[in-house]
Design a protein around this motif. Sequence first.
Motif: not given
Length: 791
Positions: A605-608, A631-632, A651-657, A742-755
């Motif tokens: 997909k295109p970059p989020v 949503a973003f 921080e992934l604060h959340g999702l805004i419509l 019953g979702l409209r959006h599902m966020l994908i987060v990375p498996k690894y955390q780091g800089a």
Amino acid sequence: MEDDPSHLAKPEAPNAMEAEPVVDEEEGDPETESNSLNEPLLKKNGALSTSPLALVGAAVSHIESLDYEINENDLFKHDWRSRSRVQVLQYVFLKWLLAFLVGLLTGLVATFINLAIENIAGYKLLAVVGFIREERYLSGLVFFTGINFLLTLSAALLCVFFAPTAAGPGIPEIKAYLNGVNTPNMFGATTLLVKIVGSIGAVSAGLDLGKEGPLVHIATCIASLLAQGGPDNYRLKWRWLRYFNNDRDRRDIITCGSSSGVCAAFRAPVGGVLFALEEVATWWRSALLWRTFCSTAVVVVVLRAFVEICSSGKCGLFGAGGLIIFDVSDVKVSYHAMDLIPVIIIGIIGGLLGSLYNHLLHKVLRLYSLINQKGKLHKLLLALGVSLFTSVCQYCLPFLAQCRPCDPSFREACPTNDRAGNFKQFNCPAGHYNDLATLLLTTTDDSVRNIFSSHTSSEFHHTSILIFFALYCILGLITFGIAVPSGLFLPIILMGSGYGRLLGKLMGPYTNLDQGLYAVLGAASLMSGSMRMTVSVCVIFLELTNNLLLLPITMIVLLIAKTVGDSFNLSIYEIILELKGLPFLDANPEPWMRNLTVGELADAKPPVVTLCGIEKVSRIVDVLKNTNHNAFPIVDEDVLVPGTVSTCATELHGLILRAHLLQALKKKWFQTEKRRAAEWEAREKFNWVELSERKLKIEQVAVTHHEMEMYVDLHPLTNTTPYTVVESMSVAKAMLLFRQVGLRHMLIVPKYQGAGVPAVVGILTRQDLRAYSILTAFPHLPTHNHQQKHN
């Protein structure tokens, strides 16, 4: 499983309008398409994108998903915390009140439809009988076909010019809506009125279609209008109704409507609830079960009251019926082990014929799509042509049958010409009746009652039943898909009862089962073989026959028919959903989806597109103008981690419509400096009712050049609890989660955390999880999976 990809851009379905799409056909998915802010990644297998166009009813429409997920931002949390006990009780009371009103209004409308159909069709047939009694056969034919022509014309004109979404049964669109697909103009006041009047005209015209499917659509329209306070232009602004100004509660009320519609069609309250659970509803819970049962209970009370009133003749020709009644309740059901053989044969035949019917109807609907795309005149001509063919066959074919003498042992008067009866005189002399006229030249409900009648082993000749079965097989294929409200239940019941009765005559000397019971089992098997419903059909038939002894053999027939049918193709409603291009998420993911991860989907997909918690107005305007995303993700950099001194976290604060961003711009929620606003400031500016509105567009919002340099604090409007999945999760598992919640959006987060690792990898929507969309980008998947199975 998917058809040619062109069906998404130019959907083919029953009653398809000429190609007048609401949006440009080259436009991509509003939640996945490329935009000027981000260039799509180059993938050797293509990009993950689909068309948002689909057929809703009979019109090509722009398709989006519904927001069933609770948007838990700061304003919602405050609103929920501040609700008093009285307000909570008001909310619960209003839910039950709406369920009661849905049942009450559905029962009243269903009674009105039945009264109108029985009287219009009844007086029409009485006039035809008068012509036949005077031996004015040609005049009778002209009158019969002329009246049916005018009734069909009135129904088709309304559907073609005023409410295209009223054409067809409406059940596929209801299934899609309850699955999370927005179906524009499907539940409006105009659609409701046209559906009611069109159903009366089409069924009274003697077309091979039922009012059962339209009744489901009518009930859901009533439920939707009650939930939103009326039509869009005249909506009530009652304070209590603000609680239902969201997709989640509206979905529950429409589910109550769907069960009420089935109950109104068959007088089966438990069957109506199970129909909603088994066939149309994707999401279910125990509280919804009780409310749907309340709605169907009210419906059946209203219907029973009017049947009692009309049984004395106060409703014209409505008499004691007008609703399908399977008159086998007085049959003494006794069967032995050998009787299971014909029962199994009925189930196998039902599965074979059901799958064959689905296959042939699929071809017919594609042909009708090509005809309907030529223009509105072609739609009218197609409907009128089917009406003429039906009328001529119903009137002329009884002349092929031989007159049969009345048996003194018959319990009913013989012969009869008016009202319901199994012994129509038609063109026969006194003391004789025409068995084929009994089945054809009558209302569809009376035809069902006649062929389902018990203790009538010698009433119908096998040739007449064969003609009846062959005719309704042809009419069942060519009638569904024309531009009138139509249902599939009755055509399938008529076809199934025909072959069931034929088998009963063949097995008569070798079985103890009544021929009327064979007709009931044949209808049940064909419904299961075509629609693939088992539990709801079983209970509906059980409630109507009022005979618990039928339960074991009915269950056997339904299970066998569904198993045989599933071996060949999809159910008829699933086929229609595919033809229309509606992005319905099935309960079972494809096996090859386990070989793909959501991270790989995100790469295709295109970059989020992400926003900061405190964002510049110009950036928000640019994003809204250059993308159609709904949503973003909100990502904050250099955040202080609680309990530490580190300020370098992301921080992934959340999702805004998108709708909430537009409200922020419209309300001028601007600040001259980059700071977080206090909670009370947001509560003074916004309320939960305004945030539920979804119709605002960026073109309607005016922002000055000076305001472009200001800032917006998005934190109070952000859903801080979005559903996330790790990028290593399989697509199959993600799809199950997406559908069940019953979702409209599902966020994908990375498996690894780091800089340097982004807080969010991508975002998935309904279109991304469809099999066709994935195979467009990864065409090697089925082949790879097939090889794995054989190694």
